[in-house]
Each structure stands twice: as structure tokens, then as C-alpha cells.
Design a protein around this motif. Structure first.
Motif, PDB file in Angstrom:
ATOM      1  N   THR A   1      49.128  26.278 -26.690  1.00 42.80           N
ATOM      2  CA  THR A   1      49.547  25.752 -27.985  1.00 42.80           C
ATOM      3  C   THR A   1      48.307  25.172 -28.671  1.00 42.80           C
ATOM      4  O   THR A   1      47.178  25.409 -28.241  1.00 42.80           O
ATOM      5  N   HIS A   2      48.517  24.401 -29.720  1.00 38.32           N
ATOM      6  CA  HIS A   2      47.382  23.963 -30.545  1.00 38.32           C
ATOM      7  C   HIS A   2      46.390  23.095 -29.770  1.00 38.32           C
ATOM      8  O   HIS A   2      46.759  22.057 -29.212  1.00 38.32           O
ATOM      9  N   GLY A   3      45.148  23.537 -29.746  1.00 40.79           N
ATOM     10  CA  GLY A   3      44.079  22.773 -29.121  1.00 40.79           C
ATOM     11  C   GLY A   3      44.099  22.732 -27.610  1.00 40.79           C
ATOM     12  O   GLY A   3      43.353  21.964 -27.000  1.00 40.79           O
ATOM     13  N   MET A   4      44.933  23.565 -26.975  1.00 38.05           N
ATOM     14  CA  MET A   4      45.118  23.489 -25.535  1.00 38.05           C
ATOM     15  C   MET A   4      44.433  24.611 -24.753  1.00 38.05           C
ATOM     16  O   MET A   4      44.595  24.710 -23.539  1.00 38.05           O
ATOM     17  N   SER A   5      43.681  25.453 -25.426  1.00 36.87           N
ATOM     18  CA  SER A   5      43.097  26.614 -24.759  1.00 36.87           C
ATOM     19  C   SER A   5      42.175  26.207 -23.613  1.00 36.87           C
ATOM     20  O   SER A   5      42.246  26.766 -22.512  1.00 36.87           O
ATOM     21  N   TYR A   6      41.299  25.231 -23.857  1.00 37.50           N
ATOM     22  CA  TYR A   6      40.340  24.825 -22.832  1.00 37.50           C
ATOM     23  C   TYR A   6      41.059  24.257 -21.611  1.00 37.50           C
ATOM     24  O   TYR A   6      40.678  24.531 -20.466  1.00 37.50           O
ATOM     25  N   SER A   7      42.111  23.509 -21.827  1.00 34.91           N
ATOM     26  CA  SER A   7      42.833  22.904 -20.714  1.00 34.91           C
ATOM     27  C   SER A   7      43.555  23.948 -19.865  1.00 34.91           C
ATOM     28  O   SER A   7      43.626  23.819 -18.641  1.00 34.91           O
ATOM     29  N   LEU A   8      44.089  24.988 -20.509  1.00 37.23           N
ATOM     30  CA  LEU A   8      44.863  25.980 -19.774  1.00 37.23           C
ATOM     31  C   LEU A   8      44.001  27.014 -19.068  1.00 37.23           C
ATOM     32  O   LEU A   8      44.344  27.442 -17.963  1.00 37.23           O
TER      33      LEU A   8
ATOM     34  N   LYS B   1      50.160  30.716 -28.702  1.00 38.38           N
ATOM     35  CA  LYS B   1      51.403  30.009 -29.011  1.00 38.38           C
ATOM     36  C   LYS B   1      51.179  28.787 -29.896  1.00 38.38           C
ATOM     37  O   LYS B   1      51.972  27.853 -29.895  1.00 38.38           O
ATOM     38  N   ASP B   2      50.093  28.821 -30.659  1.00 35.96           N
ATOM     39  CA  ASP B   2      49.777  27.712 -31.564  1.00 35.96           C
ATOM     40  C   ASP B   2      50.796  27.670 -32.697  1.00 35.96           C
ATOM     41  O   ASP B   2      50.891  28.606 -33.491  1.00 35.96           O
ATOM     42  N   GLY B   3      51.551  26.586 -32.771  1.00 39.27           N
ATOM     43  CA  GLY B   3      52.544  26.430 -33.826  1.00 39.27           C
ATOM     44  C   GLY B   3      52.063  25.556 -34.968  1.00 39.27           C
ATOM     45  O   GLY B   3      52.784  25.342 -35.943  1.00 39.27           O
ATOM     46  N   VAL B   4      50.844  25.032 -34.866  1.00 39.85           N
ATOM     47  CA  VAL B   4      50.278  24.183 -35.916  1.00 39.85           C
ATOM     48  C   VAL B   4      49.384  25.013 -36.835  1.00 39.85           C
ATOM     49  O   VAL B   4      49.535  25.008 -38.065  1.00 39.85           O
ATOM     50  N   VAL B   5      48.430  25.703 -36.238  1.00 40.06           N
ATOM     51  CA  VAL B   5      47.588  26.665 -36.955  1.00 40.06           C
ATOM     52  C   VAL B   5      47.810  28.012 -36.276  1.00 40.06           C
ATOM     53  O   VAL B   5      47.350  28.217 -35.151  1.00 40.06           O
TER      54      VAL B   5
END
Length: 328
Positions: free
Chosen positions: A287-294, A257-261
Motif C-alpha cells: 500500500t502507500h509508502g510500504m514498498s520498502y517494508s514489504l 495496492k496503493d490507494g492514496v496515490v
């Protein structure tokens, strides 16, 4: 009369395009004077992530890391934080994203990296954080800075000690651009999290989706300004092309769901371009840059794969393996 009006309209249209191009260059490539890092969208996930970043950052500083410096090829003083591990098996160089800084983007991950018996070098890219610089090169200038950091690590530990390159967002582009260069043999693997495949395409996407402006008219003008001022040609910033020369394993990570890249920058471009050993992690809700957190456990399993690559770069020549996709 008609032709006079038409001429005026044409002149105004050209002026508007050049004005938009100048504005784009200043917004995108010139270091902001008073920039406040993005604090999320207020969602529970972001609030939790910000707490993880804060806790990780505080933990990192409590370990008494050393402030270190290198100089770029064009004379900029670049800063980073170095945290040695007493039983280190490798050094991880962490490269942050656009309009951020090292401990901002890697705050949540540094405790994990350190737990893997890794030295940590968390850098501030040029024109970010504590590093000098006025202009941002989106990876084409920064790759040579990363080479200087690699040389710094080898000056500390020798050129047999493994190095892993890890980048997120623009930092991912910096890492991927670096992988196309001739690197020391002890650079063993890389992590590319939500990076773009082409600066031209990324700018076009941003102009269209965020600003609703005609990229086909504005980009050529902005690129001309960039070449004159910084020497950066938008078309020359192509991680996808550089990955064709990559000789080491790469872990790719991207949020669906990355809306930036957009995720397709990885799935359709950078991942297929890499011909050596590789893994791909797609986090469905990120979303952008959030993969590790999720999905921390999935990402850590992938990171473990990258961190334990120990073959020298020269030993990977002609050993292009089949694609591997992480499904956990």
C-alpha cells in the motif's frame, strides 16, 4: 415563484461549492496545528513497520547527528538532521511525505542508507516537523527549498562530491519537481517512491475516492483560493512535465495496492516521462509508502543501483538509455 426558488437554489449551490473549496484548501494546504502522524491501519505489516521506524529512529539519534538549518527563498527557517559517515562516498538527501517528517518516513531506511557509506541529510519540509511555514506547496514551493539543501551540502563538501535525492510520497513529488531545474553537476541520481504525476489529478482522485465530491466543480474554486493565498497553481505542480527535462538516472518505486496515490501515476505517467536511465520496482502487495517494508531486498538492490550512479549530470546529456525494469 418558480424563478425565485430556482435563484435561491442556484445561490445555495454556488455557496456550497465555494464552502467545499475553502474547506479543501484549509484541510489540504494549511499546516494543521495539532497533527498526529498516521499510525497505520493496525495490520501486522503496519505494526512491524512502526517498530522498524522506531528502531531506526532511535539508532539514528544514538549516532549523534547534527541539527542543521537553511533558509528558504521566502525566509522560512528549514530544519534537518545531518549524519556524516567517516568513509562517505556520497550524501543522500531524504525528503519525507505529506503531514509527516523526515525521521518518520525514513526511520526504517536510514540504517541501510548509512551502511552504504553515505552521509545522511534527513530534512523536514516546509510546514512540517521542525521547519517553519504555514502553507504546503506539494512540491512546487518545496523544490526551491531542496535546492537550498543541495547548496548547503555543497558548502560542506564541495561541488564534486556526489548527491542522491530520495523522496517518498509528496517528498517524491518534491524530488521530481526539482529534477526539472538546472541543478549542480554533482546531483547524480534520484529515488521517487510512490509520488503523484500531477497535483490536479491527485486532488481530483482524493475528492472522488475519499470524499465522494465533484472535483470538476470544487477544484477550480480551490485553485483560485490557492493562487490568491499561496501563489500555488494546482496545474503548475506537475512532476510528469518536470521529468521531461530530467538529466540524471531515476529509480521509481510504487506499491500495486496503493490507494492514496495510484500505481498508475508512476507506471503510466512519471516513469514514461523520464527519458534518462531509469529503473522501476513495483511491489505487488504494498500500500502507500510500504514498498520498502514489504520487499526490502528488492528495494535495496534498486537503491544500490541509484546510489552507485556517479556520472555528472552534464555527462548524461543525450545518453538516454533503454528502459530497465527491476525483476528480482
Amino acid at each position: 415563484m418558480f424563478w425565485s426558488i430556482l435563484g435561491i437554489l442556484v445561490v445555495l449551490a454556488i455557496a456550497a461549492v465555494f464552502g467545499a473549496a475553502i474547506a479543501m484548501f484549509r484541510i489540504a494546504m494549511v499546516r494543521p496545528k495539532n497533527h498526529k502522524p498516521f499510525d497505520g491501519d493496525g495490520s501486522p505489516v503496519w505494526e512491524e513497520t512502526l517498530q522498524q521506524i522506531k528502531a531506526g529512529r532511535e539508532w539514528f539519534m544514538e549516532q549523534n547527528p547534527r541539527r542543521v538549518y537553511v533558509f528558504s527563498r521566502d525566509g522560512l527557517r528549514l530544519e534537518g538532521w545531518f549524519l556524516p559517515h567517516p568513509e562517505a562516498e556520497r550524501t543522500v538527501i531524504c525528503v519525507h511525505g505529506y503531514h509527516s517528517e523526515g525521521l518518520r518516513d525514513y526511520g526504517a531506511a536510514v540504517p541501510y542508507y548509512y551502511s552504504t557509506k553515505s552521509n545522511l541529510l534527513v530534512i523536514d519540509q516546509r510546514s512540517h516537523g521542525g521547519s517553519e511555514g504555514k502553507y504546503i506547496g506539494f512540491g512546487v514551493l518545496e523544490r526551491w527549498d531542496l535546492v537550498e539543501w543541495i547548496h548547503w551540502v555543497n558548502g560542506e563538501f564541495g561541488d564534486e562530491f556526489p548527491i542522491i535525492l530520495s523522496g517518498i510520497s509528496m517528498g517524491s513529488a518534491t524530488v521530481m519537481m526539482t529534477l526539472g531545474l538546472s541543478l549542480p553537476d554533482n546531483v547524480c541520481a534520484a529515488v521517487a517512491d510512490c509520488g503523484y504525476s500531477s497535483l490536479w489529478n491527485q486532488f481530483a482522485y482524493t475528492l472522488d475516492k475519499r470524499y465522494h465530491l465533484p472535483a470538476k466543480l470544487i477544484l477550480p474554486c480551490a485553485e483560485m483560493i490557492s493562487r490568491m493565498v499561496t501563489g500555488v497553481d494546482f496545474r503548475s505542480v506537475s512532476p510528469e512535465k518536470e521529468l521531461e527535462r530530467c538529466k540524471i538516472p531515476v529509480l521509481f518505486i510504487h506499491g500495486a495496492k496503493d490507494g492514496v496515490v495510484p500505481m498508475t501515476e508512476t507506471t503510466d505517467h512519471t516513469y514514461p516521462a523520464c527519458r534518462t536511465a531509469k529503473k522501476l520496482i513495483i511491489v505487488d502487495e504494498a500500500t502507500h509508502g510500504m514498498s520498502y517494508s514489504l520487499e526490502r531486498e528488492r528495494c535495496q538492490k534498486g537503491l544500490e543501483w541509484a546510489l552507485t550512479r556517479k556520472m555528472k549530470a552534464s555527462e548524461w546529456d543525450n545518453l538516454y538509455t533503454a528502459d530497465e525494469r527491476v525483476k528480482l
